[in-house]
Write a protein that holds these residues in place. Structure first.
Motif: not given
Lengths: 404, 360
Positions: A47-55, A60-64, A173-179
Motif C-alpha cells: 500500500v503506497v500512501c501519497c498526497g500533499p505534505g502537511g495533511v 494515516v499510513s500508520a493507522s492503516l 503480509d502487507v507493507v505500507i509506505v508513507d511517501t
C-alpha cells in the motif's frame, strides 16, 4: 532505460484482484466495483500512501498498518520523517531503517521502520558492489555523499527501494509506505528512472573510458562545457564526478535491474495507492494532480482518505433559531452556521476529487482535537477510517457529524 | 508603527513555513499590505504554484517575466477586467503566464502601490546563470545530456544558491521597494536558506563561491533580508516553527521578523454560555435536535479556541518574538475579497507593533 508502461497496464483488470479481495472483483474490462479501504488493508500486499505534505499522511499510513495488524496480518509501515513523538511511540527512532516491533493488543503484528534514505542507498551499494573496496570508494566519494540530499527524486526512490526490500523479504503480509512530501508528484513515480538515468550518464561514462579514447571521444562543445564547469565551480567538482562514475563502474547493471524491479512493483496491479489529503482546497488540488498522474500510468487510486474533516452538526434543513442580536444564543447559532458552512465547503471541495478517483473507496477522518502521538491515537484514527471497528474513544461528539 | 516604514526596513522578506500553513496566502497578503502603504512590491514565487494568482483574482500561475498582479487604483478588485493594461509595459495578458521562449527580459518595474509577481525556479536561475556566463547556446544540451544534473548533485545547494543569487541581484537593482519571496516548504526552506553557507564550505574557489558569499552576506544583513515565519496555531506547525526558527538564526544568521500566526481565531464572547441558559435568556424554546446540535457545535468550537490559545501561548513562550495574528477566514479559497480582509488585519497588526519591535 525504457519508460514503457508495464505489460499489465490500464484497463487490464484481469489480475487486479490478485490480492484476492472479494469486493474488488473485476466485472469486465475496465469495470471494477469499488473496494473498501478495509479490503485494501486486509488483502493487498503493498500500500503506497501519497498526497500533499502537511495533511497527516504519516499518521494515516500508520493507522492503516495498525488496522492490518488488528485484522491479523503481519504489517510493516515505512514512515518518512514522522513527528518526533509519533516516531517515539512507534519505537522507530531507536534504529532507523530497521523494522522495530510495535506492541499492541492485536492478533497480527506491527513493525515500523523510519526511513533513512542515505542508509538505504549505502545498503544498495553494499549489495551491488563487487568488492568491499569498491563499496568503500563509492561511499567516500563526495558526490555520492551528496546524492541523497541533492539529486531530486532520490529520497522518493529510497522509500520505494525500502518498500521493495521489505516486500521481497516475505516477512510481512502487507507493507505500507508513507511517501516524502514531494513537490512534484512525478518525482515519486519517476524516481527509479531518474536515478538510473543519472547513474548511466553517458558523458561521464565516456570520460572514464581508457585514456586513449577518453576526452577525444567527447565532442568539443562538451569539453568546453567541462572546462567551464571546472572554472566556475572548481576543478574538484569535475574530479569528484569522474571519480564517482569510475568507482561505480560495473554496478550499473545491478542498479538498473533493481530499479526495474522496483518500477514493476509500483506498477503491479496488486499494489494499492491510497491518496491522502486534507479537505482544504489547495491540498485537494494537489491530490487531484497526483491522482491524475497515477491514472495516466494506469495505476489508479484504490482509496481516497480525507483527513481532518470538519464535522457537521445537525442534519440538513435543521432549523437554527433566529436569536435576537446581541444575545449569547445568537453567537451560539452563528457558530453552528459557521462550522456547518466550513463542513459544506470542505465536502464540496473533496467530493469533486472523490468523483474523479471513482470507483476508489472514500474514507474521512474528522478533525481531532490534538495531534496523534501514540498507538491509542492511531487506533482512534483507524476507528474513523474503518467505521465498523470500535473507535479508541472519540475526542468530540461527532455522532451527528456523519458524512455521506 | 508606520506600516510602510515597517515593511521597508528590509528589502527582501522571505516568507517561510511548513507546507499547508498558508505561506502563499501570507506572501500575497504581505505584498498587498506593502502596496497599500504606497510601496512598489515584487513577489518571487519559486514553485509555479497556482494559489498566488488566484489570491489576486487571476487565472493561471505567474511567468518568468514579472507581471502586475495588483494594480493600485481600485484596491482588492483585481481581475474584474482591464487588468494588465494600467501599468506601463505590464507583460502577460489576463495573468496568463507567457511562454519562456522568445521572451526578452523586460525593464518594466512595479510602480508605487502595485504588486508584481514573477516565477524563479532553480532551472530558470541555472539557465540564466549559464547564459550570463556565455553558455547560452550549449545550455539545452547540458540539460538533455544530464551533465547539469551531475554538476548540481556534485555541488549540493547550487540550484538554491543560484536562485538566491538572482534574488540578491534583484534586491541590489532596486527594482522594487519590497521583494517578497515565497520560500519552499520547511525542510526544503531549511536547505534552501542554508545552501549558501554550505556551499562556502564545499567550493574552494571560483565564481560560484563568490556568488555564495554574496548570498550569505545578504541573508545576514537585516536591512536587506529578513524572514517572516508563518505558522498555524496548531501543535505540529508551532513545534516546527520554533525548531526551524532557531536553526535558521543559528545556521544562517538570518534575522527573524515577527511570527505570522495564520488562521488565528479570536475568542467568541457569549459562546461560553450553555445553550439552555442562552435560550432562556433569549426567550426561545429549542427542539431537542437543534439544542443538541448547537451544544455540540459550541463545545467543539470552545475546545478549538482553547487549543488555539494554548498553542499561541506556547509559541510565545518558546519563541519570544512579536506575533502578527491573521484571522482564520471561514471560506474555502482565497480570492481578492479574502485577501483584502486578511491584508486589513495584517496591516492593523503591523501598525500595533511596538516601535522597537522591528528595529531590534
Amino acid at each position: 532505460v525504457t519508460d514503457a508502461p508495464p505489460a499489465t497496464g490500464p484497463g487490464d483488470t484481469s489480475s487486479a484482484d490478485e490480492g484476492g479481495e472479494a469486493p474488488g472483483t473485476a466485472l469486465g474490462p475496465g469495470i471494477e466495483v469499488a473496494a473498501s479501504l478495509a479490503t485494501v488493508v486486509e488483502r493487498r500486499p503493498v500500500v503506497v500512501c501519497c498526497g500533499p505534505g502537511g495533511v497527516g499522511k504519516t499518521t494515516v499510513s500508520a493507522s492503516l498498518a495498525v488496522q492490518a495488524a488488528r485484522r491479523g496480518r503481519r504489517a510493516c509501515v515505512v514512515t518518512v520523517d514522522p513527528a518526533r513523538r509519533l516516531a517515539d511511540a512507534l519505537g522507530a527512532e531507536t534504529l532507523p531503517n530497521t523494522p522495530s516491533l510495535v506492541e499492541g493488543h492485536w492478533p497480527g503484528t506491527l513493525h515500523a521502520v523510519m526511513l533513512d534514505p542515505k542508509g538505504t542507498f549505502d545498503e544498495l551499494v553494499d549489495r551491488y558492489s563487487k568488492t568491499r573496496d569498491q563499496a568503500r570508494a563509492i561511499k567516500a566519494n563526495r558526490l555520492y555523499q551528496n546524492l541523497t540530499g541533492a539529486l531530486s527524486g532520490t529520497q522518493e526512490y529510497m522509500a520505494m527501494e525500502k518498500l521493495y526490500e521489505l516486500t521481497s523479504s516475505a516477512e510481512y503480509d502487507v507493507v505500507i509506505v508513507d511517501t516524502p512530501p514531494t513537490r512534484n508528484a512525478l518525482d515519486l513515480l519517476d524516481a527509479p528512472r531518474r536515478l538510473t538515468q543519472f547513474l548511466e550518464n553517458r558523458l561521464f561514462r565516456a570520460m572514464m573510458m581508457p585514456t586513449r579514447i577518453s576526452l577525444k571521444a567527447i565532442n568539443i562543445a562538451t569539453q568546453a562545457v567541462l572546462r567551464t564547469i571546472s572554472r566556475v565551480a572548481g576543478a574538484e567538482i569535475v574530479q569528484d564526478a569522474v571519480a564517482f562514475f569510475q568507482a561505480f563502474e560495473g554496478m550499473e547493471l545491478g542498479f538498473h535491474d533493481r530499479a526495474s524491479a522496483v518500477r514493476e512493483l509500483l506498477a503491479d496491479p496488486a499494489t494499492a495507492y491510497v491518496v491522502v489529503t486534507s479537505p482544504r482546497a489547495d491540498a485537494v488540488e494537489e491530490a487531484s494532480f497526483f491522482a491524475d498522474r497515477l491514472a495516466e500510468r494506469g495505476m489508479r487510486a484504490s482509496a481516497l482518505v480525507v483527513n481532518r474533516v470538519h464535522p457537521r452538526f445537525g442534519g440538513t434543513g435543521m432549523d437554527v433559531p433566529d436569536a435576537p442580536p446581541g444575545t449569547a444564543l445568537a453567537v451560539i447559532a452563528s457558530n453552528l452556521r459557521e462550522l456547518n458552512a466550513i463542513a459544506a465547503e470542505e465536502e464540496a471541495s473533496f467530493c469533486g476529487l472523490a468523483a474523479r478517483v471513482a470507483p476508489a473507496a472514500v474514507a474521512t477522518v474528522p478533525l481531532l482535537g490534538t495531534d496523534v502521538h501514540d498507538v491509542d491515537g492511531l487506533l482512534e484514527i483507524a476507528g474513523h477510517l474503518f467505521e465498523d471497528e470500535p473507535a479508541g474513544g472519540p475526542a468530540h461528539d461527532v455522532s451527528q457529524g456523519a458524512f455521506p | 508603527m508606520d506600516v510602510g516604514a515597517w515593511c521597508k526596513q528590509s528589502r527582501v522578506w522571505v516568507v517561510a513555513g511548513k507546507g499547508g500553513v498558508g505561506k502563499t496566502t501570507i506572501t500575497a497578503t504581505f505584498a498587498g499590505v506593502a502596496a497599500a502603504a504606497g510601496l512598489s512590491v515584487l513577489i518571487i514565487e519559486l514553485e509555479g504554484k497556482r494559489g498566488l494568482c488566484a489570491a489576486f483574482g487571476l487565472e493561471g500561475s505567474v511567468g518568468y517575466v514579472p507581471t502586475q498582479v495588483f494594480p493600485a487604483p481600485e484596491p482588492w478588485t483585481v481581475g474584474e477586467g482591464g487588468h494588465g493594461e494600467e501599468a506601463g509595459g505590464a507583460p502577460g495578458k489576463d495573468g496568463v503566464p507567457r511562454a519562456r521562449k522568445g521572451e526578452t527580459p523586460t525593464s518594466a518595474a512595479p510602480s508605487p502601490g502595485t504588486v508584481w509577481a514573477r516565477r524563479l525556479t532553480p532551472d530558470d536561475a541555472l539557465l540564466e546563470y549559464l547564459a550570463d556566463h556565455g553558455l547560452h547556446r550549449v545550455s539545452k544540451r547540458l540539460v538533455s545530456s544530464g551533465v547539469l544534473e551531475v554538476v548540481a548533485t556534485a555541488i549540493p545547494g547550487i540550484r538554491d544558491v543560484l536562485v538566491l543569487g538572482k534574488v540578491k541581484q534583484i534586491e541590489r537593482s532596486g527594482l522594487a521597494d519590497v521583494v517578497v519571496l515565497d520560500a519552499p516548504a520547511t525542510g526544503h526552506a531549511m536547505t534552501f536558506l542554508t545552501s549558501a553557507s554550505g556551499l562556502l564550505d564545499a567550493a574552494r574557489s571560483g565564481p560560484i563561491r563568490s556568488q555564495a558569499s554574496d548570498v550569505v552576506e545578504m541573508l545576514r544583513d537585516p536591512a536587506r533580508c529578513r524572514i517572516l515565519p508563518v505558522t498555524l496555531p496548531e501543535e505540529m506547525p508551532v513545534s516546527e516553527t520554533v525548531e526551524a526558527s532557531y536553526e535558521l538564526e543559528d545556521r544562517v544568521g538570518i534575522h527573524l521578523g515577527p511570527i505570522v500566526v495564520n488562521c488565528f481565531e479570536e475568542p467568541l464572547p457569549g459562546l461560553d454560555t450553555d445553550v439552555d441558559t442562552a435560550a432562556k435568556e433569549a426567550g426561545i424554546v429549542l427542539g431537542d435536535g437543534t439544542r443538541a446540535s448547537l451544544e455540540a457545535a459550541r463545545r467543539f468550537r470552545l475546545h478549538r479556541l482553547e487549543l488555539v490559545e494554548e498553542q499561541v501561548a506556547r509559541l510565545h513562550r518558546e519563541l519570544p518574538l512579536p506575533q502578527l495574528r491573521v484571522p482564520r477566514l471561514f471560506s474555502p479559497a482565497i480570492g481578492p475579497d479574502e485577501l483584502g480582509r486578511l491584508a486589513t488585519a495584517l496591516a492593523g497588526e503591523i501598525a500595533a507593533l511596538p516601535a522597537q519591535a522591528g528595529a531590534a
